[in-house]
Design a protein around this motif. Structure first.
Motif, PDB file in Angstrom:
ATOM      1  N   ARG A 189     -13.184 -23.751 -16.988  1.00 15.72           N
ATOM      2  CA  ARG A 189     -13.790 -23.000 -18.089  1.00 15.72           C
ATOM      3  C   ARG A 189     -14.740 -23.853 -18.912  1.00 15.72           C
ATOM      4  NH1 ARG A 189     -13.390 -18.674 -15.803  1.00 15.72           N
ATOM      5  NH2 ARG A 189     -13.739 -17.459 -17.718  1.00 15.72           N
ATOM      6  N   GLN A 190     -15.473 -24.726 -18.240  1.00 16.48           N
ATOM      7  CA  GLN A 190     -16.488 -25.540 -18.887  1.00 16.48           C
ATOM      8  C   GLN A 190     -17.845 -24.852 -18.727  1.00 16.48           C
ATOM      9  OE1 GLN A 190     -16.210 -28.624 -20.672  1.00 16.48           O
ATOM     10  NE2 GLN A 190     -14.099 -27.901 -20.674  1.00 16.48           N
ATOM     11  N   GLY A 191     -18.394 -24.348 -19.821  1.00 16.54           N
ATOM     12  CA  GLY A 191     -19.678 -23.663 -19.768  1.00 16.54           C
ATOM     13  C   GLY A 191     -19.592 -22.221 -19.312  1.00 16.54           C
ATOM     14  N   VAL A 192     -18.402 -21.649 -19.272  1.00 16.74           N
ATOM     15  CA  VAL A 192     -18.259 -20.234 -18.900  1.00 16.74           C
ATOM     16  C   VAL A 192     -18.508 -19.372 -20.138  1.00 16.74           C
ATOM     17  CG1 VAL A 192     -16.706 -18.461 -18.009  1.00 16.74           C
ATOM     18  CG2 VAL A 192     -16.633 -20.788 -17.063  1.00 16.74           C
ATOM     19  N   HIS A 193     -19.408 -18.412 -20.011  1.00 15.62           N
ATOM     20  CA  HIS A 193     -19.762 -17.540 -21.134  1.00 15.62           C
ATOM     21  C   HIS A 193     -19.673 -16.080 -20.704  1.00 15.62           C
ATOM     22  CE1 HIS A 193     -21.450 -20.529 -24.006  1.00 15.62           C
ATOM     23  NE2 HIS A 193     -21.692 -21.216 -22.903  1.00 15.62           N
ATOM     24  N   ALA A 194     -19.134 -15.245 -21.584  1.00 15.83           N
ATOM     25  CA  ALA A 194     -19.140 -13.799 -21.365  1.00 15.83           C
ATOM     26  C   ALA A 194     -20.471 -13.240 -21.857  1.00 15.83           C
ATOM     27  CB  ALA A 194     -17.986 -13.150 -22.118  1.00 15.83           C
ATOM     28  N   LEU A 195     -21.096 -12.411 -21.048  1.00 14.37           N
ATOM     29  CA  LEU A 195     -22.349 -11.794 -21.447  1.00 14.37           C
ATOM     30  C   LEU A 195     -22.080 -10.644 -22.420  1.00 14.37           C
ATOM     31  CD1 LEU A 195     -24.244 -11.681 -18.033  1.00 14.37           C
ATOM     32  CD2 LEU A 195     -24.491 -13.334 -19.890  1.00 14.37           C
ATOM     33  N   PRO A 196     -22.933 -10.452 -23.414  1.00 18.23           N
ATOM     34  CA  PRO A 196     -22.707  -9.394 -24.405  1.00 18.23           C
ATOM     35  C   PRO A 196     -22.775  -8.005 -23.783  1.00 18.23           C
ATOM     36  CG  PRO A 196     -24.894 -10.334 -24.660  1.00 18.23           C
ATOM     37  CD  PRO A 196     -24.167 -11.204 -23.683  1.00 18.23           C
ATOM     38  N   ALA A 197     -21.908  -7.134 -24.268  1.00 23.01           N
ATOM     39  CA  ALA A 197     -21.883  -5.731 -23.826  1.00 23.01           C
ATOM     40  C   ALA A 197     -21.740  -5.614 -22.310  1.00 23.01           C
ATOM     41  CB  ALA A 197     -23.148  -5.002 -24.287  1.00 23.01           C
ATOM     42  N   SER A 198     -20.968  -6.518 -21.724  1.00 29.23           N
ATOM     43  CA  SER A 198     -20.813  -6.527 -20.273  1.00 29.23           C
ATOM     44  C   SER A 198     -19.537  -7.281 -19.914  1.00 29.23           C
ATOM     45  CB  SER A 198     -22.021  -7.192 -19.615  1.00 29.23           C
ATOM     46  OG  SER A 198     -21.779  -7.430 -18.237  1.00 29.23           O
ATOM     47  N   PRO A 199     -18.861  -6.885 -18.822  1.00 31.42           N
ATOM     48  CA  PRO A 199     -17.700  -7.656 -18.357  1.00 31.42           C
ATOM     49  C   PRO A 199     -18.108  -8.904 -17.574  1.00 31.42           C
ATOM     50  CG  PRO A 199     -18.038  -5.761 -16.927  1.00 31.42           C
ATOM     51  CD  PRO A 199     -19.041  -5.635 -18.055  1.00 31.42           C
ATOM     52  N   ALA A 200     -19.409  -9.083 -17.369  1.00 36.08           N
ATOM     53  CA  ALA A 200     -19.898 -10.200 -16.555  1.00 36.08           C
ATOM     54  C   ALA A 200     -19.737 -11.530 -17.288  1.00 36.08           C
ATOM     55  CB  ALA A 200     -21.365  -9.984 -16.188  1.00 36.08           C
ATOM     56  N   GLN A 201     -19.558 -12.595 -16.508  1.00 31.93           N
ATOM     57  CA  GLN A 201     -19.467 -13.951 -17.028  1.00 31.93           C
ATOM     58  C   GLN A 201     -20.395 -14.850 -16.218  1.00 31.93           C
ATOM     59  OE1 GLN A 201     -15.138 -14.547 -16.625  1.00 31.93           O
ATOM     60  NE2 GLN A 201     -15.060 -14.740 -18.848  1.00 31.93           N
ATOM     61  N   VAL A 202     -20.971 -15.824 -16.884  1.00 40.29           N
ATOM     62  CA  VAL A 202     -21.898 -16.739 -16.217  1.00 40.29           C
ATOM     63  C   VAL A 202     -21.545 -18.184 -16.560  1.00 40.29           C
ATOM     64  CG1 VAL A 202     -23.820 -15.094 -16.154  1.00 40.29           C
ATOM     65  CG2 VAL A 202     -23.527 -16.598 -18.144  1.00 40.29           C
ATOM     66  N   LEU A 203     -22.044 -19.089 -15.748  1.00 37.15           N
ATOM     67  CA  LEU A 203     -21.945 -20.518 -16.015  1.00 37.15           C
ATOM     68  C   LEU A 203     -23.226 -20.979 -16.682  1.00 37.15           C
ATOM     69  CD1 LEU A 203     -20.397 -22.354 -12.916  1.00 37.15           C
ATOM     70  CD2 LEU A 203     -19.524 -22.338 -15.258  1.00 37.15           C
ATOM     71  N   TRP A 204     -23.089 -21.644 -17.822  1.00 42.71           N
ATOM     72  CA  TRP A 204     -24.253 -22.152 -18.521  1.00 42.71           C
ATOM     73  C   TRP A 204     -23.940 -23.559 -19.002  1.00 42.71           C
ATOM     74  CZ3 TRP A 204     -29.062 -22.035 -18.358  1.00 42.71           C
ATOM     75  CH2 TRP A 204     -29.928 -22.224 -19.439  1.00 42.71           C
ATOM     76  N   ARG A 205     -24.816 -24.136 -19.760  1.00 39.81           N
ATOM     77  CA  ARG A 205     -24.735 -25.544 -20.125  1.00 39.81           C
ATOM     78  C   ARG A 205     -23.527 -25.874 -21.017  1.00 39.81           C
ATOM     79  NH1 ARG A 205     -29.617 -28.421 -20.209  1.00 39.81           N
ATOM     80  NH2 ARG A 205     -29.569 -28.869 -22.437  1.00 39.81           N
ATOM     81  N   HIS A 206     -22.974 -27.052 -20.783  1.00 40.32           N
ATOM     82  CA  HIS A 206     -21.948 -27.569 -21.675  1.00 40.32           C
ATOM     83  C   HIS A 206     -22.191 -29.057 -21.884  1.00 40.32           C
ATOM     84  CE1 HIS A 206     -20.057 -28.617 -17.762  1.00 40.32           C
ATOM     85  NE2 HIS A 206     -19.475 -29.607 -18.445  1.00 40.32           N
ATOM     86  N   SER A 207     -21.579 -29.607 -22.918  1.00 39.66           N
ATOM     87  CA  SER A 207     -21.807 -30.987 -23.312  1.00 39.66           C
ATOM     88  C   SER A 207     -20.587 -31.854 -23.037  1.00 39.66           C
ATOM     89  CB  SER A 207     -22.164 -31.054 -24.800  1.00 39.66           C
ATOM     90  OG  SER A 207     -22.161 -32.387 -25.266  1.00 39.66           O
ATOM     91  N   VAL A 208     -20.812 -32.966 -22.348  1.00 39.48           N
ATOM     92  CA  VAL A 208     -19.748 -33.941 -22.144  1.00 39.48           C
ATOM     93  C   VAL A 208     -19.435 -34.651 -23.460  1.00 39.48           C
ATOM     94  CG1 VAL A 208     -19.168 -36.141 -21.001  1.00 39.48           C
ATOM     95  CG2 VAL A 208     -20.280 -34.298 -19.708  1.00 39.48           C
ATOM     96  N   GLN A 209     -20.454 -34.882 -24.245  1.00 42.66           N
ATOM     97  CA  GLN A 209     -20.298 -35.612 -25.504  1.00 42.66           C
ATOM     98  C   GLN A 209     -19.534 -34.806 -26.541  1.00 42.66           C
ATOM     99  OE1 GLN A 209     -23.721 -36.491 -28.382  1.00 42.66           O
ATOM    100  NE2 GLN A 209     -23.547 -38.410 -27.249  1.00 42.66           N
ATOM    101  N   ASN A 210     -19.727 -33.482 -26.530  1.00 40.71           N
ATOM    102  CA  ASN A 210     -19.068 -32.615 -27.501  1.00 40.71           C
ATOM    103  C   ASN A 210     -18.463 -31.429 -26.760  1.00 40.71           C
ATOM    104  OD1 ASN A 210     -18.218 -31.034 -29.619  1.00 40.71           O
ATOM    105  ND2 ASN A 210     -20.248 -30.720 -30.504  1.00 40.71           N
ATOM    106  N   ARG A 211     -17.183 -31.547 -26.418  1.00 42.30           N
ATOM    107  CA  ARG A 211     -16.523 -30.522 -25.605  1.00 42.30           C
ATOM    108  C   ARG A 211     -16.359 -29.197 -26.346  1.00 42.30           C
ATOM    109  NH1 ARG A 211     -16.518 -31.689 -20.168  1.00 42.30           N
ATOM    110  NH2 ARG A 211     -16.080 -33.903 -19.846  1.00 42.30           N
ATOM    111  N   THR A 212     -16.473 -29.196 -27.648  1.00 44.81           N
ATOM    112  CA  THR A 212     -16.323 -27.952 -28.404  1.00 44.81           C
ATOM    113  C   THR A 212     -17.640 -27.203 -28.566  1.00 44.81           C
ATOM    114  OG1 THR A 212     -16.669 -29.039 -30.557  1.00 44.81           O
ATOM    115  CG2 THR A 212     -14.410 -28.980 -29.693  1.00 44.81           C
ATOM    116  N   TRP A 213     -18.749 -27.829 -28.161  1.00 46.68           N
ATOM    117  CA  TRP A 213     -20.051 -27.180 -28.326  1.00 46.68           C
ATOM    118  C   TRP A 213     -20.168 -25.958 -27.427  1.00 46.68           C
ATOM    119  CZ3 TRP A 213     -24.096 -26.508 -24.736  1.00 46.68           C
ATOM    120  CH2 TRP A 213     -25.285 -25.995 -25.289  1.00 46.68           C
TER     121      TRP A 213
END
Length: 426
Positions: A354-378
């Motif tokens: 679940r690193q960089g997993v985002h739910a798309l708005p108004a949709s059940p779809a999920q995508v992989l997008w950018r995440h930060s190693v330096q700041n895991r909460t970003w």
């Protein structure tokens, strides 16, 4: 001992039987949901928004480059059987691009180049944007892909009208130096302060300009530039990183890796080129080598791409030695799948953790997008369409999806390719 080993053997057998299926199912979900993302960017008039906000507060204008990527996404969705009206959707987009709707007239200069960003409803200039050669080129490459993929006579006519309305040679600055204009003025003249040199995503601009002259059988500055800088397997501008030779547009400069991926997917001569695939492979290895030196990073975390960041303007093109947040870009990993199929495992590792997993708005779809190693909460606030495209494209090349030959089949220009072996192994 025997009673202990037998359950282990059974568990191992179950893992071998189940995990491959789970892997394929996850990859297919990510692939299809990536197309859903492009559909959420799409407007009723067929124009695509620049980016999507995860909170649903969408304010970005239209992006001409994202619209080009959106056109390719329709071909992929049709190939996969996800939609039944791909040709009709493409026709709607192309009508808007050629200014046919009474309320939508895209702002273009005298040479036919589009503004980088447009108002979604009217086509007027947005965000004080420039007349952009590369954004116009990505748009036209997407339109050309549709022309080759769909059999619709309407699409053929609209794309020919679009392509014929742009004077590509105006983007050539100095063929002896390999320079191209990144921006042009309202009269269609290049801006001397806005130029670039090989090698980057501007390969697409040079390619379209060269083919324009080939169509008219009139060699000129575009042919001279292509012959000197692109019709060779020994590029004039490279840079080394840990023994890997990388293409660049400035001496000593490392580039974000979308610059090597866009030409692969959109320029036929580079898609089929063994030599260019080697430069892609070099970029992938350099990418992973740089990330290997970063503290706190897992082996499956890499990808030097462009997109959302947590500082400054909120957008950055990451590169070697220029990624202060240690942002990982899964769309870059996916883009390298044609030369590094093992990258799929890295994408799935990110998904499972679940690193960089985002739910798309108004949709059940999920995508992989950018995440930060330096700041895991970003968490990214938005996702840019033109950058995300290589995740959709890379997954499309998997054999269980559209296949490795999909792009080279449909990204060619309708010109005799006999002398187009710019990077091909003879």
């Amino acid at each position: 001992m025997r009673s202990f080993l037998q359950p282990l053997a059974l568990l191992l057998c179950l893992w071998l039987c189940i995990v491959p299926g789970q892997t394929e199912e996850t990859a297919t979900k990510l692939f299809k949901d990536s197309f859903t993302f492009f559909q959420l960017l799409r407007q009723e008039n067929g124009i695509y928004r620049d980016a999507l906000r995860f909170d649903g507060n969408h304010f970005h204008p239209a992006s001409i480059a994202t619209t080009g990527m959106g056109l390719v996404s329709l071909c992929i969705a049709d190939r996969m059987g996800w939609i039944a009206n791909g040709a009709e959707l493409a026709e709607t987009t192309l009508r808007s691009l050629t200014g046919q709707p009474p309320t939508f007239h895209p702002d273009r200069n005298a040479a036919g180049y589009f503004r980088h960003w447009l108002d979604l409803k009217t086509g007027a200039r947005a965000w004080n944007s420039e007349y952009s050669s590369i954004d116009t080129a990505i748009l036209v490459c997407g339109a050309n892909f549709c022309k080759n993929y769909f059999s619709s006579p309407t699409i053929q006519t609209l794309v020919q009208e679009l392509m014929g309305s742009i004077q590509w040679r105006n983007a050539i600055a100095d063929p002896t130096r390999g320079t191209l204009y990144r921006e042009l003025d309202a009269a269609g003249n290049g801006l001397a302060s806005k130029t670039t040199t090989p090698y980057s995503e501007y390969i697409l601009v040079a390619w379209l300009a060269w083919n324009e002259e080939r169509q008219t059988q009139q060699d000129g500055p575009a042919t001279a530039l292509w012959t000197a800088f692109y019709a060779t397997r020994t590029p004039s501008m490279t840079h080394e990183y840990q023994g890997h030779t990388l293409l660049t547009d400035q001496p000593g400069r490392f580039q974000s890796h979308f610059t090597v991926l866009f030409p692969y997917y959109l320029c036929h001569e580079y898609t089929v080129s063994t030599a260019y695939r080697q430069f892609m492979s070099n970029a992938r290895q350099a990418d992973q080598a740089w990330f290997a030196l970063q503290e706190g990073r897992n082996p499956w975390e890499w990808g030097l791409g462009a997109g959302s960041v947590g500082y400054g303007s909120g957008y950055h093109a990451d590169a070697i030695h220029n990624n202060s947040g240690i942002y990982c870009s899964p769309h870059i990993i996916a883009g390298f799948l044609p030369v590094y199929p093992e990258g799929l495992n890295d994408l799935l590792q990110s998904w499972d953790r679940r690193q960089g997993v985002h739910a798309l708005p108004a949709s059940p779809a999920q995508v992989l997008w950018r995440h930060s190693v330096q700041n895991r909460t970003w968490r990214a606030q938005d996702i840019q369409g033109v950058d995300y495209a290589t995740l959709l494209f890379g997954l499309a090349t998997l054999p269980e999806h559209a296949g490795s030959a999909f792009f080279q089949t449909f990204n060619a220009l309708a010109i005799d390719p006999s002398s187009a072996a710019a990077w091909k192994t003879q």
